[in-house]
Motif scaffolding. Sequence first.
Motif, PDB file in Angstrom:
ATOM      1  N   ALA A  49       0.843  -1.190   0.000  1.00 27.36           N
ATOM      2  CA  ALA A  49       0.000   0.000   0.000  1.00 27.36           C
ATOM      3  C   ALA A  49       0.880   1.242   0.000  1.00 27.36           C
ATOM      4  O   ALA A  49       2.035   1.204   0.418  1.00 27.36           O
ATOM      5  N   GLY A  50       0.309   2.355  -0.489  1.00 33.41           N
ATOM      6  CA  GLY A  50       1.050   3.607  -0.505  1.00 33.41           C
ATOM      7  C   GLY A  50       1.313   4.089  -1.922  1.00 33.41           C
ATOM      8  O   GLY A  50       0.500   3.884  -2.838  1.00 33.41           O
ATOM      9  N   ASP A  51       2.480   4.712  -2.125  1.00 33.88           N
ATOM     10  CA  ASP A  51       2.832   5.273  -3.424  1.00 33.88           C
ATOM     11  C   ASP A  51       3.314   4.184  -4.387  1.00 33.88           C
ATOM     12  O   ASP A  51       3.765   3.115  -3.970  1.00 33.88           O
ATOM     13  N   LEU A  52       3.239   4.486  -5.675  1.00 34.96           N
ATOM     14  CA  LEU A  52       3.745   3.595  -6.737  1.00 34.96           C
ATOM     15  C   LEU A  52       3.087   2.218  -6.696  1.00 34.96           C
ATOM     16  O   LEU A  52       3.744   1.193  -6.920  1.00 34.96           O
ATOM     17  N   THR A  53       1.779   2.185  -6.427  1.00 30.70           N
ATOM     18  CA  THR A  53       1.088   0.905  -6.339  1.00 30.70           C
ATOM     19  C   THR A  53       0.017   0.734  -7.421  1.00 30.70           C
ATOM     20  O   THR A  53      -0.725  -0.246  -7.389  1.00 30.70           O
ATOM     21  N   GLU A  54      -0.058   1.653  -8.388  1.00 30.15           N
ATOM     22  CA  GLU A  54      -1.035   1.512  -9.463  1.00 30.15           C
ATOM     23  C   GLU A  54      -0.705   0.283 -10.309  1.00 30.15           C
ATOM     24  O   GLU A  54       0.435   0.076 -10.730  1.00 30.15           O
ATOM     25  N   GLY A  55      -1.691  -0.560 -10.529  1.00 31.72           N
ATOM     26  CA  GLY A  55      -1.485  -1.785 -11.298  1.00 31.72           C
ATOM     27  C   GLY A  55      -0.973  -2.948 -10.473  1.00 31.72           C
ATOM     28  O   GLY A  55      -0.773  -4.047 -10.999  1.00 31.72           O
ATOM     29  N   ILE A  56      -0.772  -2.736  -9.171  1.00 31.73           N
ATOM     30  CA  ILE A  56      -0.307  -3.809  -8.295  1.00 31.73           C
ATOM     31  C   ILE A  56      -1.485  -4.696  -7.901  1.00 31.73           C
ATOM     32  O   ILE A  56      -2.563  -4.211  -7.541  1.00 31.73           O
ATOM     33  N   ASN A  57      -1.276  -6.017  -7.949  1.00 30.68           N
ATOM     34  CA  ASN A  57      -2.300  -6.983  -7.561  1.00 30.68           C
ATOM     35  C   ASN A  57      -1.852  -7.763  -6.329  1.00 30.68           C
ATOM     36  O   ASN A  57      -0.646  -7.998  -6.138  1.00 30.68           O
ATOM     37  N   PRO A  58      -2.803  -8.194  -5.498  1.00 30.14           N
ATOM     38  CA  PRO A  58      -2.433  -9.010  -4.319  1.00 30.14           C
ATOM     39  C   PRO A  58      -1.852 -10.355  -4.730  1.00 30.14           C
ATOM     40  O   PRO A  58      -2.067 -10.844  -5.839  1.00 30.14           O
ATOM     41  N   ARG A  59      -1.140 -10.940  -3.806  1.00 32.00           N
ATOM     42  CA  ARG A  59      -0.514 -12.242  -4.022  1.00 32.00           C
ATOM     43  C   ARG A  59      -0.984 -13.208  -2.935  1.00 32.00           C
ATOM     44  O   ARG A  59      -0.985 -12.876  -1.752  1.00 32.00           O
ATOM     45  N   LEU A  60      -1.388 -14.417  -3.336  1.00 31.88           N
ATOM     46  CA  LEU A  60      -1.850 -15.432  -2.394  1.00 31.88           C
ATOM     47  C   LEU A  60      -0.686 -16.342  -2.025  1.00 31.88           C
ATOM     48  O   LEU A  60      -0.014 -16.893  -2.898  1.00 31.88           O
ATOM     49  N   SER A  61      -0.443 -16.494  -0.731  1.00 36.22           N
ATOM     50  CA  SER A  61       0.665 -17.333  -0.255  1.00 36.22           C
ATOM     51  C   SER A  61       0.238 -17.954   1.081  1.00 36.22           C
ATOM     52  O   SER A  61      -0.949 -18.213   1.288  1.00 36.22           O
ATOM     53  N   GLY A  62       1.174 -18.180   1.979  1.00 36.95           N
ATOM     54  CA  GLY A  62       0.836 -18.849   3.226  1.00 36.95           C
ATOM     55  C   GLY A  62       1.743 -18.480   4.376  1.00 36.95           C
ATOM     56  O   GLY A  62       2.714 -17.727   4.228  1.00 36.95           O
ATOM     57  N   SER A  85       6.355 -16.385   7.231  1.00 37.60           N
ATOM     58  CA  SER A  85       5.272 -15.770   6.486  1.00 37.60           C
ATOM     59  C   SER A  85       5.775 -15.300   5.128  1.00 37.60           C
ATOM     60  O   SER A  85       6.778 -14.606   5.039  1.00 37.60           O
ATOM     61  N   SER A  86       5.050 -15.682   4.085  1.00 36.75           N
ATOM     62  CA  SER A  86       5.376 -15.259   2.731  1.00 36.75           C
ATOM     63  C   SER A  86       4.386 -14.189   2.302  1.00 36.75           C
ATOM     64  O   SER A  86       3.169 -14.404   2.337  1.00 36.75           O
ATOM     65  N   GLN A  87       4.888 -13.013   1.896  1.00 34.65           N
ATOM     66  CA  GLN A  87       4.041 -11.904   1.484  1.00 34.65           C
ATOM     67  C   GLN A  87       4.461 -11.447   0.090  1.00 34.65           C
ATOM     68  O   GLN A  87       5.115 -12.188  -0.637  1.00 34.65           O
ATOM     69  N   GLY A  88       4.102 -10.221  -0.296  1.00 36.37           N
ATOM     70  CA  GLY A  88       4.529  -9.719  -1.594  1.00 36.37           C
ATOM     71  C   GLY A  88       3.381  -9.181  -2.427  1.00 36.37           C
ATOM     72  O   GLY A  88       2.332  -8.792  -1.912  1.00 36.37           O
ATOM     73  N   PHE A  89       3.563  -9.199  -3.763  1.00 37.15           N
ATOM     74  CA  PHE A  89       2.576  -8.644  -4.674  1.00 37.15           C
ATOM     75  C   PHE A  89       2.846  -9.159  -6.085  1.00 37.15           C
ATOM     76  O   PHE A  89       3.871  -9.810  -6.342  1.00 37.15           O
ATOM     77  N   ARG A  90       1.925  -8.853  -7.026  1.00 36.92           N
ATOM     78  CA  ARG A  90       2.065  -9.226  -8.424  1.00 36.92           C
ATOM     79  C   ARG A  90       1.741  -8.026  -9.300  1.00 36.92           C
ATOM     80  O   ARG A  90       0.991  -7.135  -8.905  1.00 36.92           O
ATOM     81  N   PHE A  91       2.287  -8.027 -10.518  1.00 35.17           N
ATOM     82  CA  PHE A  91       1.854  -7.049 -11.508  1.00 35.17           C
ATOM     83  C   PHE A  91       2.047  -7.633 -12.903  1.00 35.17           C
ATOM     84  O   PHE A  91       2.931  -8.469 -13.135  1.00 35.17           O
ATOM     85  N   ASN A  92       1.174  -7.206 -13.832  1.00 35.48           N
ATOM     86  CA  ASN A  92       1.214  -7.667 -15.218  1.00 35.48           C
ATOM     87  C   ASN A  92       1.874  -6.611 -16.092  1.00 35.48           C
ATOM     88  O   ASN A  92       1.781  -5.413 -15.828  1.00 35.48           O
ATOM     89  N   THR A  93       2.507  -7.071 -17.171  1.00 32.79           N
ATOM     90  CA  THR A  93       3.169  -6.180 -18.124  1.00 32.79           C
ATOM     91  C   THR A  93       2.676  -6.491 -19.526  1.00 32.79           C
ATOM     92  O   THR A  93       2.729  -7.641 -19.972  1.00 32.79           O
ATOM     93  N   ASP A  94       2.179  -5.468 -20.225  1.00 31.04           N
ATOM     94  CA  ASP A  94       1.732  -5.597 -21.608  1.00 31.04           C
ATOM     95  C   ASP A  94       2.678  -4.774 -22.482  1.00 31.04           C
ATOM     96  O   ASP A  94       2.619  -3.552 -22.511  1.00 31.04           O
TER      97      ASP A  94
END
Length: 227
Positions: A49-62, A85-94
């Motif tokens: 969360a915060g700045d530079l997060t446009e286009g960021i998607n959540p990531r499912l882990s455990g 704990s595994s955290q993080g994020f995802r993003f797509n590139t076109d």
Amino acid sequence: MTCKHKTIPCLFFKGLFLSGFLFVLSPMSVGAQEPRLGVKGGLTYATIAGDLTEGINPRLSGHLGVFVNFEFSDKFAIQPELLYSSQGFRFNTDLVFIQTANPQINEPDFTTAVQFNYVSIPLIAQFELSDRIAIEFGPQFAFLLNQVTKIKDFDGLDTQNLNERESVSGNFQLDYGAAVGILVHINDRFSVSPRFYLGLRNRLNGAIGNIQNYNAALQLSANYSFL
């Protein structure tokens, strides 16, 4: 300090860390009933969360770990936990959209998953609302073990120049924040607990001007007490 290999200094550091954690727990037993030891694990739905997060998607882990529950009364308990704990994020590139800026052509060519692997230490206070439900909240501290970046190609593009999987040491970088949730008792031993965590430490730490970026995660845990 990094522990890429099981050398004596690395094992000593891990033992020292665990000893210190148990030392912190020992004063909590004063005035408490017999502590309850247990294990927990479940799903983590994480993002930033915060700045530079446009286009960021959540990531499912455990996550997976242990806890010790110190019950001071029928209504109040303190539960320190030690989790992987595994955290993080995802993003797509076109690539086509980047080159043409045509909104009608916007299909991802590849997706990038950024995985943060932490040793987390939540220090949770529990207040019983009834025989089955309690609210939980408290601080959480975490140490970054490593960061793993994975790239998945959708269209068979030439990704030879891309590192499809790259891992870098986290150097035990500190993250801290607040956690809040509820605890639902199924029986004397088994419970489930949804919990939300929001980091309060800027991940970028001034690396890019005044840009601020924080971890955020929703966890769903299954808990089992041995005593």
